[in-house]
Design an enzyme around this catalytic site. Sequence first.
Site, PDB file in Angstrom:
ATOM      1  N   PHE A 115       0.731  -1.257   0.140  1.00  0.00           N
ATOM      2  CA  PHE A 115       0.158  -0.026  -0.081  1.00  0.00           C
ATOM      3  C   PHE A 115       1.363   1.133  -0.166  1.00  0.00           C
ATOM      4  CE2 PHE A 115      -2.671   2.928   2.028  1.00  0.00           C
ATOM      5  CZ  PHE A 115      -4.256   2.791   1.105  1.00  0.00           C
ATOM      6  N   ASP A 186       2.046  -5.493   8.594  1.00  0.00           N
ATOM      7  CA  ASP A 186       0.417  -4.086   8.752  1.00  0.00           C
ATOM      8  C   ASP A 186      -0.556  -4.947   8.432  1.00  0.00           C
ATOM      9  OD1 ASP A 186      -0.956  -2.243   7.431  1.00  0.00           O
ATOM     10  OD2 ASP A 186       0.260  -1.556   6.589  1.00  0.00           O
ATOM     11  N   TYR A 211     -10.884   1.168  11.226  1.00  0.00           N
ATOM     12  CA  TYR A 211     -12.068   1.822  10.363  1.00  0.00           C
ATOM     13  C   TYR A 211     -12.265   0.206   9.105  1.00  0.00           C
ATOM     14  CZ  TYR A 211      -8.068   3.238   7.877  1.00  0.00           C
ATOM     15  OH  TYR A 211      -7.232   4.234   6.991  1.00  0.00           O
ATOM     16  N   LYS A 212     -11.602  -0.627   9.118  1.00  0.00           N
ATOM     17  CA  LYS A 212     -11.760  -1.527   7.763  1.00  0.00           C
ATOM     18  C   LYS A 212     -12.576  -2.946   8.523  1.00  0.00           C
ATOM     19  CE  LYS A 212      -7.852   0.190   5.479  1.00  0.00           C
ATOM     20  NZ  LYS A 212      -6.257  -0.031   4.344  1.00  0.00           N
ATOM     21  N   ARG A 358     -12.304  -4.769  -6.417  1.00  0.00           N
ATOM     22  CA  ARG A 358     -12.155  -5.025  -5.484  1.00  0.00           C
ATOM     23  C   ARG A 358     -13.331  -5.881  -4.742  1.00  0.00           C
ATOM     24  NH1 ARG A 358      -7.876  -2.918  -0.684  1.00  0.00           N
ATOM     25  NH2 ARG A 358     -10.049  -1.560  -0.224  1.00  0.00           N
TER      26      ARG A 358
HETATM   27  C1  LIG Z   1      -5.645   1.055   4.268  1.00  0.00           C
HETATM   28  C2  LIG Z   1      -4.585   0.734   4.423  1.00  0.00           C
HETATM   29  C3  LIG Z   1      -3.591   1.955   5.430  1.00  0.00           C
HETATM   30  C4  LIG Z   1      -4.422   3.250   5.557  1.00  0.00           C
HETATM   31  O1  LIG Z   1      -3.673   4.018   6.805  1.00  0.00           O
HETATM   32  P1  LIG Z   1      -4.189   4.970   6.958  1.00  0.00           P
HETATM   33  O2  LIG Z   1      -3.144   5.800   8.209  1.00  0.00           O
HETATM   34  O3  LIG Z   1      -5.260   4.427   8.163  1.00  0.00           O
HETATM   35  O4  LIG Z   1      -4.323   5.720   5.955  1.00  0.00           O
HETATM   36  C5  LIG Z   1      -2.230   1.454   5.610  1.00  0.00           C
HETATM   37  N1  LIG Z   1      -1.545   0.216   4.895  1.00  0.00           N
HETATM   38  C6  LIG Z   1      -2.614  -0.065   4.189  1.00  0.00           C
HETATM   39  C7  LIG Z   1      -1.296  -1.533   3.666  1.00  0.00           C
HETATM   40  C8  LIG Z   1      -3.448   0.223   4.542  1.00  0.00           C
HETATM   41  O5  LIG Z   1      -4.022  -1.284   3.271  1.00  0.00           O
END
Ligand SMILES: *Cc1c(COP(=O)(O)O)cnc(C)c1O
Length: 399
Positions: A115, A186, A211-212, A358
Amino acid sequence: MSDATALPQRDLFDLPEGVVYLDGNSLGPLPRGTAERLSRAVGAEWGAQLVRGWNDAGWIDLPDRVAARIAPLIGAEPGTVAVGDSTSVNLFKVLAAAMALNPERRVILSDAGNFPTDLYIADGICRFRGEGWRVEAKPSEEVEAAIDESVAVLMLTQVDYRTGRRRDMRAVTEKAHAAGAVVIWDLAHSAGAFPVELAACGADFAIGCGYKFLNGGPGAPAFLYVAPRHAATVEPVLSGWMGHAAPFAFDPGYRPGEGVERMKVGTPPILSMTALEDALRLFEGRDLAALETRAQDLCDHFIAAVEARCPGLVLATPRDRAVRGSHVSFRHPEGYAVMQALIAQGVIGDFRAPDILRFGITPLYIGEADLDRAAEVLGEILDSGSWDRPEFHARAKVT
Ligand SMILES: *Cc1c(COP(=O)(O)O)cnc(C)c1O
């Protein structure tokens, strides 16, 4: 408690009528009851108690209560999780701590398909540190072979946000440790989707989103994990007062708090943390292994339904359920417009550049009938070409 057979239980959530929600891995839906809990936090706590709420409503201990609820979901020992800030900021904190554990080395090894925020944060911390620190981002399938004794920190996301491919946390962590590297996982697409075993796999650090799959609401606080063997020695780079041993002593000098406490930084966002705490009710006593089995059955079902109805789409997710997370992706060159057309019909998923459709699959509120409907609507859109309208090509700010 093995309750997966009673699922889906759509009424655990306030989901709009008629919507098939396949985006709980991007923003989990609103759990039923959370709106009322938040309303009490605003009126009866903030409004009536004012600053006394820090003690009387227990706000000051709220981050620890939330951390205690998240720890069992990720296989973390008690007292090893801190909740607050965003995933990006938490990554900065644990990266700095991890880099300091391997001061003779200079490489942060990662996946070029990670990401983007993970790679951006790692690049930024290397620029800040200087002294030859650099990120080596390898193609996904080459990362594990690139682990060697130059690697200070291996930074990986367990479930790929595009393809849903899941890495073997135990094997990869063991390989990295054998080469003397420190490992950060992560868990953005893992926490709340299936049992994660941080302690059993020997992970050094981890981070993840509230939040996921945890359904904590837009911008919910994130979490971080520090293995007990590091917790008493890591030096917080963001040495804020909430991580101080005695914040209300107002000492002029910094002394780190006990263990993972030291990774806290500033005043916690009580309203969003209240929403996250309340949302985590849905995981109390829930058998995550049963949830995972059910999710994988649903993923298989969805792949079969879409491949039968939409032969032109290319599956991007592994067919092998042992190596995938809890979402299914297909490639289509006009994926953005196709997803907008789907959303217009109440089937909500995500588009991820350049060509990924997705679909997050959450057994708590998704069942076979929802997936059949999604596959049917997708088939109609592709057969009729109805996605190819100007309104579906117009890119919004958030995709
Ligand atoms: C959704 C996601 C993030 C989001 O990071 P934020 O700081 O909450 O915006 C980070 N890493 C991965 C792998 C994600 O899927």
